[in-house]
Design a protein around this motif. Sequence first.
Motif, PDB file in Angstrom:
ATOM      1  N   UNK A 166     -22.380   7.124  -5.586  1.00 14.25           N
ATOM      2  CA  UNK A 166     -22.074   7.027  -4.157  1.00 14.25           C
ATOM      3  C   UNK A 166     -20.872   6.124  -3.927  1.00 14.25           C
ATOM      4  N   UNK A 167     -20.833   4.980  -4.616  1.00 18.22           N
ATOM      5  CA  UNK A 167     -19.742   4.020  -4.413  1.00 18.22           C
ATOM      6  C   UNK A 167     -18.385   4.614  -4.747  1.00 18.22           C
ATOM      7  N   UNK A 168     -18.311   5.389  -5.824  1.00 19.56           N
ATOM      8  CA  UNK A 168     -17.005   5.911  -6.227  1.00 19.56           C
ATOM      9  C   UNK A 168     -16.519   6.993  -5.265  1.00 19.56           C
ATOM     10  N   UNK A 169     -17.435   7.675  -4.614  1.00 20.39           N
ATOM     11  CA  UNK A 169     -17.019   8.653  -3.608  1.00 20.39           C
ATOM     12  C   UNK A 169     -16.462   7.957  -2.367  1.00 20.39           C
ATOM     13  N   UNK A 170     -16.949   6.766  -2.077  1.00 21.58           N
ATOM     14  CA  UNK A 170     -16.525   6.038  -0.878  1.00 21.58           C
ATOM     15  C   UNK A 170     -15.133   5.400  -1.028  1.00 21.58           C
ATOM     16  N   UNK A 171     -14.590   5.372  -2.237  1.00 22.27           N
ATOM     17  CA  UNK A 171     -13.263   4.769  -2.379  1.00 22.27           C
ATOM     18  C   UNK A 171     -12.194   5.577  -1.646  1.00 22.27           C
ATOM     19  N   UNK A 172     -12.495   6.840  -1.346  1.00 18.17           N
ATOM     20  CA  UNK A 172     -11.540   7.663  -0.598  1.00 18.17           C
ATOM     21  C   UNK A 172     -11.328   7.143   0.813  1.00 18.17           C
ATOM     22  N   UNK A 173     -12.270   6.327   1.302  1.00 18.88           N
ATOM     23  CA  UNK A 173     -12.181   5.786   2.661  1.00 18.88           C
ATOM     24  C   UNK A 173     -11.406   4.464   2.714  1.00 18.88           C
ATOM     25  N   UNK A 174     -11.065   3.895   1.561  1.00 19.02           N
ATOM     26  CA  UNK A 174     -10.429   2.579   1.535  1.00 19.02           C
ATOM     27  C   UNK A 174      -8.965   2.688   1.969  1.00 19.02           C
ATOM     28  N   UNK A 175      -8.578   1.846   2.916  1.00 21.84           N
ATOM     29  CA  UNK A 175      -7.208   1.828   3.432  1.00 21.84           C
ATOM     30  C   UNK A 175      -6.402   0.797   2.639  1.00 21.84           C
ATOM     31  N   UNK A 176      -5.788   1.235   1.557  1.00 26.96           N
ATOM     32  CA  UNK A 176      -5.045   0.304   0.700  1.00 26.96           C
ATOM     33  C   UNK A 176      -3.791  -0.232   1.389  1.00 26.96           C
ATOM     34  N   UNK A 177      -3.239   0.510   2.331  1.00 26.28           N
ATOM     35  CA  UNK A 177      -2.056   0.028   3.065  1.00 26.28           C
ATOM     36  C   UNK A 177      -2.413  -1.195   3.899  1.00 26.28           C
ATOM     37  N   UNK A 178      -3.576  -1.159   4.514  1.00 25.11           N
ATOM     38  CA  UNK A 178      -4.033  -2.305   5.307  1.00 25.11           C
ATOM     39  C   UNK A 178      -4.242  -3.525   4.410  1.00 25.11           C
ATOM     40  N   UNK A 179      -4.838  -3.307   3.243  1.00 27.04           N
ATOM     41  CA  UNK A 179      -5.074  -4.418   2.315  1.00 27.04           C
ATOM     42  C   UNK A 179      -3.742  -5.004   1.849  1.00 27.04           C
ATOM     43  N   UNK A 180      -2.762  -4.145   1.567  1.00 26.30           N
ATOM     44  CA  UNK A 180      -1.430  -4.615   1.159  1.00 26.30           C
ATOM     45  C   UNK A 180      -0.799  -5.461   2.253  1.00 26.30           C
ATOM     46  N   UNK A 181      -0.918  -5.028   3.503  1.00 24.24           N
ATOM     47  CA  UNK A 181      -0.354  -5.780   4.630  1.00 24.24           C
ATOM     48  C   UNK A 181      -0.991  -7.167   4.744  1.00 24.24           C
ATOM     49  N   UNK A 182      -2.312  -7.239   4.558  1.00 30.74           N
ATOM     50  CA  UNK A 182      -2.996  -8.532   4.618  1.00 30.74           C
ATOM     51  C   UNK A 182      -2.551  -9.437   3.471  1.00 30.74           C
ATOM     52  N   UNK A 183      -2.411  -8.865   2.276  1.00 29.91           N
ATOM     53  CA  UNK A 183      -1.959  -9.666   1.137  1.00 29.91           C
ATOM     54  C   UNK A 183      -0.556 -10.209   1.375  1.00 29.91           C
ATOM     55  N   UNK A 184       0.334  -9.358   1.861  1.00 33.34           N
ATOM     56  CA  UNK A 184       1.719  -9.785   2.105  1.00 33.34           C
ATOM     57  C   UNK A 184       1.785 -10.839   3.208  1.00 33.34           C
ATOM     58  N   UNK A 185       0.965 -10.665   4.223  1.00 32.11           N
ATOM     59  CA  UNK A 185       0.894 -11.646   5.309  1.00 32.11           C
ATOM     60  C   UNK A 185       0.400 -12.990   4.773  1.00 32.11           C
ATOM     61  N   UNK A 186      -0.626 -12.943   3.957  1.00 30.97           N
ATOM     62  CA  UNK A 186      -1.179 -14.156   3.352  1.00 30.97           C
ATOM     63  C   UNK A 186      -0.108 -14.881   2.525  1.00 30.97           C
ATOM     64  N   UNK A 187       0.586 -14.142   1.684  1.00 31.26           N
ATOM     65  CA  UNK A 187       1.603 -14.758   0.827  1.00 31.26           C
ATOM     66  C   UNK A 187       2.761 -15.325   1.639  1.00 31.26           C
ATOM     67  N   UNK A 188       3.148 -14.605   2.678  1.00 27.85           N
ATOM     68  CA  UNK A 188       4.248 -15.082   3.519  1.00 27.85           C
ATOM     69  C   UNK A 188       3.889 -16.406   4.171  1.00 27.85           C
ATOM     70  N   UNK A 189       2.678 -16.513   4.688  1.00 27.82           N
ATOM     71  CA  UNK A 189       2.261 -17.757   5.322  1.00 27.82           C
ATOM     72  C   UNK A 189       2.151 -18.895   4.306  1.00 27.82           C
ATOM     73  N   UNK A 190       1.570 -18.600   3.168  1.00 29.88           N
ATOM     74  CA  UNK A 190       1.413 -19.634   2.140  1.00 29.88           C
ATOM     75  C   UNK A 190       2.775 -20.175   1.706  1.00 29.88           C
ATOM     76  N   UNK A 191       3.707 -19.285   1.426  1.00 29.93           N
ATOM     77  CA  UNK A 191       5.019 -19.697   0.931  1.00 29.93           C
ATOM     78  C   UNK A 191       5.825 -20.450   1.983  1.00 29.93           C
ATOM     79  N   UNK A 192       5.611 -20.129   3.253  1.00 30.30           N
ATOM     80  CA  UNK A 192       6.393 -20.770   4.309  1.00 30.30           C
ATOM     81  C   UNK A 192       5.765 -22.061   4.824  1.00 30.30           C
ATOM     82  N   UNK A 193       4.443 -22.216   4.630  1.00 23.74           N
ATOM     83  CA  UNK A 193       3.745 -23.350   5.231  1.00 23.74           C
ATOM     84  C   UNK A 193       3.263 -24.405   4.235  1.00 23.74           C
ATOM     85  N   UNK A 194       3.290 -24.085   2.953  1.00 25.13           N
ATOM     86  CA  UNK A 194       2.911 -25.067   1.928  1.00 25.13           C
ATOM     87  C   UNK A 194       4.095 -25.228   0.983  1.00 25.13           C
TER      88      UNK A 194
END
Length: 390
Positions: A250-278
């Motif tokens: 069941x779990x492997x069928x549900x990976x089709x629903x994962x929005x990897x673009x959204x996850x990439x945006x969150x990761x990039x946002x996180x890194x941008x803030x970390x690099x600019x604020x620390x």
Amino acid sequence: MIYLDNNATSRLDQEVLDSMLPHLKEDYANASSLQHKMGRHANQAIEEARKSVASILRVQPKEIFFTSGATESINMVLRGVFERYQSKGNHIITCQTEHKATLSTCAYLEKKGARISYLPVDKNGAIDLNELKEHITAQTILVSLMSVNNETGVIHPIKEIAQICREEDVAFFCDSTQSIGKQDFDLTTLHLDFCCLSAHKFHGPKGVGALFIRRKTKPLQVAPLITGGNQEQSLRGGTYNVPAIVGMGIAIQRIKEINTSKITQLRDYFEKRILSEIEECTVTAQKANRICNTSNITFKYARGSEIMTKIPNIAISSGSACVSGSRNPSHVLKAMGLSDEDAFCSLRVSLSKHTTLQEIDHTVEALKTAVNDIRSYSPIWQMYKDGLLG
């Protein structure tokens, strides 16, 4: 609690749990007991899960073998190929930044007479494909390289590596544990001979995984790691863990629903803030081709272990969960050229489909407070700021 350690394990989906419960309560028969209806029903559930895994990888169900997870699969392939192909040679090629399951097994095989080549990587965690070619000899029986590094998220060029192995007539085993659910993994275009995965990396249960073995005109031979009954075409003996296997399907069928673009945006946002604020922090292999969810960050002169102590309600890690008890710096970061000090000052953040923007913002603020506090009473940090340290 904010959970950002998804490369170690991920949260079990409710739908997955719901699929498992009947096989723990009512449909609890042994899947090898084919003489009665309940046993046949359990066996049918396993075969449906096998079809689910095969459909996502785009292979035949008979090429999928259930195991307890990637570590067992890695042991099965490395030990099994070495045992079966010694008449051809004893040479295996891997990489310095592989998972400890691979490196430890290779070290074991060296004691048994195997010759192992450990390819180096550059500062971005990349291997030199020409160097890979140069290491292949008539004695080479296997190339074993992961698709995605679990500590840094760096992606190896698996398609190109597979092509080199095909041209040289050498079997290729890919540890694809960190790929499934984060990138497309189509084995009709990726010509791998073996690959493995673990369900708990994509919101399935722990303790179950799968090994793919490609069927050829002359099938690949692998000696079984666990002998016993005739389960899994006699390749892996033992009573089937029916609930976990069903959950994995069941779990492997549900990976089709994962929005990897959204996850990439969150990761990039996180890194941008970390690099600019620390101040004085870097993202390992930031410009490299990386998987969508992983950031490995070095905070100059702020030990990762100290940072984690100051943020007890945020789950992040200082490297692979499998070596978290080690007092040595990350072998992955060391191979990429980081000093011991910088490796000790690094943390891995790995997101999932459940990660929210609010959680990222809260984590950044917590990290800022923790790092600044640690540095405020650090004489080494002050010496560095005064220009007395490099």
